[in-house]
Structure formats: C-alpha cells, structure tokens
Design an enzyme around this catalytic site. Sequence first.
Site: not given
Length: 433
Positions: A159, A284
């Site tokens: 998550g 990312r």
Amino acid sequence: MLPKALILLEGIKMGTGQLYVRAAKLLGLHPIVLSADPARYNYLATENVEAIRVDTDDLDALIRECLRLRETYDIVGITGFPVPGEAVYATVAKLCRHFGLPGPNPTSIDQCCDKFIQRQLLAEAGVPVPVYRMATNAAEVERAVAEIGLPVILKPVVGNGSSGVRLCRDAGELAEHTIGLLGGTYTWQTSPTILVEEFAEGPYFVADIMGDRVIGIGAGEFGPPPHFVYREYTYPARLTDEQQAKIVDASLSCLRALDLDWGPTNIEFRWTERGPVVIEVNPRLAGSPDPQLVQLAYGIDLVTEHIKVVIGDECDLRKRHSQTASARFLVPDRAGTLDRIDGADQAAGVPGVAEVTWYIKPPTPIIMKGDCRDCIGHVIAASPTPTQTSAILQRAVDSITWSITPFPSIDDRNDPLPAPTPVDWAPELGKGG
C-alpha cells in the site's frame, strides 16, 4: 511515418498526470492513457487526451491493446503512476520488457511493492532500517510488539499514501488499530499482512533520484499523530554537509540492495540517533507536488527528464538555479460538507506563489481518513531564501478560508479506517507509508 506515442498507464491523475501529458506533447509525442475507468480523470478532456478503457490488471489485455495501437502509432515508451499501490508500475515494467522498450526491472519493482521483502533486502545489505516484524493475526502483532517495544508503527505490507498506517503509542491504540486492520474495516489489496516496526523518531527527509543520481533532498512535516498526513514539504532540506553525504550514501546503498538502476526513485528517511534510517523506497517518481518543488528549487523538470529516459533519450539533470521551494498542504480539521472556499485568488496573487491547487470543489463531503486523502489542496511558493519562502507561503495560506458544515448524524462521522478506494481528487503525494 507513424506518429510517436507515449502510453500512460492507469493512475496518472490530476496534477502529475497533467504534467506528463503536457511534457509529452512538448517533446512531440502523442500521449495515450490506458485506464480501467478514464472518466475518473477530468484532465483528459481538458487536455484533449486520447484515452482507452482497458482492464489494467490484465497484462494480456494490455499487450493486446498495445499491439492494436502499434498499427497506428510508433509506441516509443510506456510509463504510469501507481494508485493505490505499486502494482501498476510493476505492470509497466512487464509491458516495457515485453515490447523491448526502456523500463525498470520487473523483479526489482515487485520486490519493492512488498514492504517486508524490501525491508529484508535492505537489512541484509546493511542499510539502516527500523526494527521490524511481519504479522498476519492479532497474536503475531502482540508478539512482535513485545519484541520491539512500544511505540510501534502498524502498516499494511502492500500500500501507499499512508493508508492504514498508524503510530501506536500504547496498548489501547495498538488494539484499536489491529482490530481496524484485521477486523474488516480496512480493504486489503492482498491477503492481510501487517508490518510491525519501531517508530524511528527524528526529522523526515526525502531523496529524489534519477538513475543513480540524487537530484535533491527535501524536508517534510506531518500533522499530529497518530496519523501521517503531510503538512509541508521544502526543497532543499537544511542539512549539514555530513548529513547530505550520509543521505546520498544511504540512497545509493538502497539502489544497489534493491537492484534499482533505471529511472526515478523516491526514498524516505528519518534522521535518528543512528543517522539516516530508511522508511520507504518507492521505485518511481514521487507524485505532485514534489516535481514542481524540484523544478522551482533546482530548475530540473523531473517529469520531462523521466519521459526522456522512458523513450530512450538522454536526459539533462543539470541544476540551473538555486531557490527554496515549499508546499503547504491544506487539511480540514473536521468532517462534514465543504460548502465554500474563499481567498484562493488572493493567495495565488501573492508575489512568490507559484501554484494554488485544489483537489476538490465545493460542495463536497469530507470524511477524515487519516492519510494523504485528507489533503484538499496545496499552495507552493519559492524565493531565494528559506525565510522569505516561509513568509510568502504563510501569507498566502492565511488568505485562504473555507466553510465545512458538520454531517447531520453521528453515524456519518469520521470513519477511523476507511477502505483505500482511489478517488479522482485524491492528492498524488506518491510517498510510501
């Protein structure tokens, strides 16, 4: 010759998504969004972006769609932004590998998606991390806490955006949050697995990286515990030369330990008595407003440079100037219906303010979730000095007011642990947690 297209996979939303679309167009690319529900992203119509509905959890369906698009376009790159977790970016990696396009290592991304595996790999490489345990039921949580000692952080193993993340300072908070996570009020992306870890106390820092180069280090502040709702971000962080060097060194150690040698990485730290302790490695680019802050502080457009890496071009990471850039997140103090927002234009008009962005529009119901979705907007300011930037930001924020009408019934009050359902207005803070 076929027009060059950049595929943007699910989750690139308002804010950063718009930055990607505009940057792609400036680079002469035709952006195409593949999404399970393109209607969620309002900016697609505003920017006149081609969007295609496809099940983004189905790798084979995505491959078929890309093959179809290759009849019309020269697909030169594929990227995406993960919401609510890293799974989308892992899919991006697999698509890039399938089509022989530049992209991250799918195995490395998958390893980072699981916070427990990430912790194991970092610890095995000697990278400082909090003491941690994994638990799948209440008894295992209790045993882990007995070994680690209170206070602890409880978080889902998979998550982001601090959804389901809480600081548990005593037995009562621990029991309440354990029940919330395992008792059905939290919607799991995977089988219920909890990471129990020591609370690494100290200032919070974040490193933005492209390839193996640390571009900048920012400092962050949170609202009151037990939640971790972002309050403010500032680039560059005020660090001594020794602190800067240790964070850079720890960042590069993370890249080696996790085999992250391509594209953007975002790493969160706490500066403790041991020095920098790694809280999260996100394989990312961080979400909005980090890219805007980096561009204002250093003159480096991370979104554009990321796209260049994605399409195999050489990127330019030279710093063009040095400023202090800060973002203040606007967070309500109660649940209810947001009736109005006043002063946004005045805030935007303050000299030195670079951006005033709202994630929602009145009238909108607000349910406090205890994570990044509590933020309803942000203000960004920049100037040559930290003191000046702080004063500009405060002046702008002070000019903004809003009105919230409480919900009529006690049954509609705050849900302490809502399901992490993505919504269009949620901020793209893009951090872990």
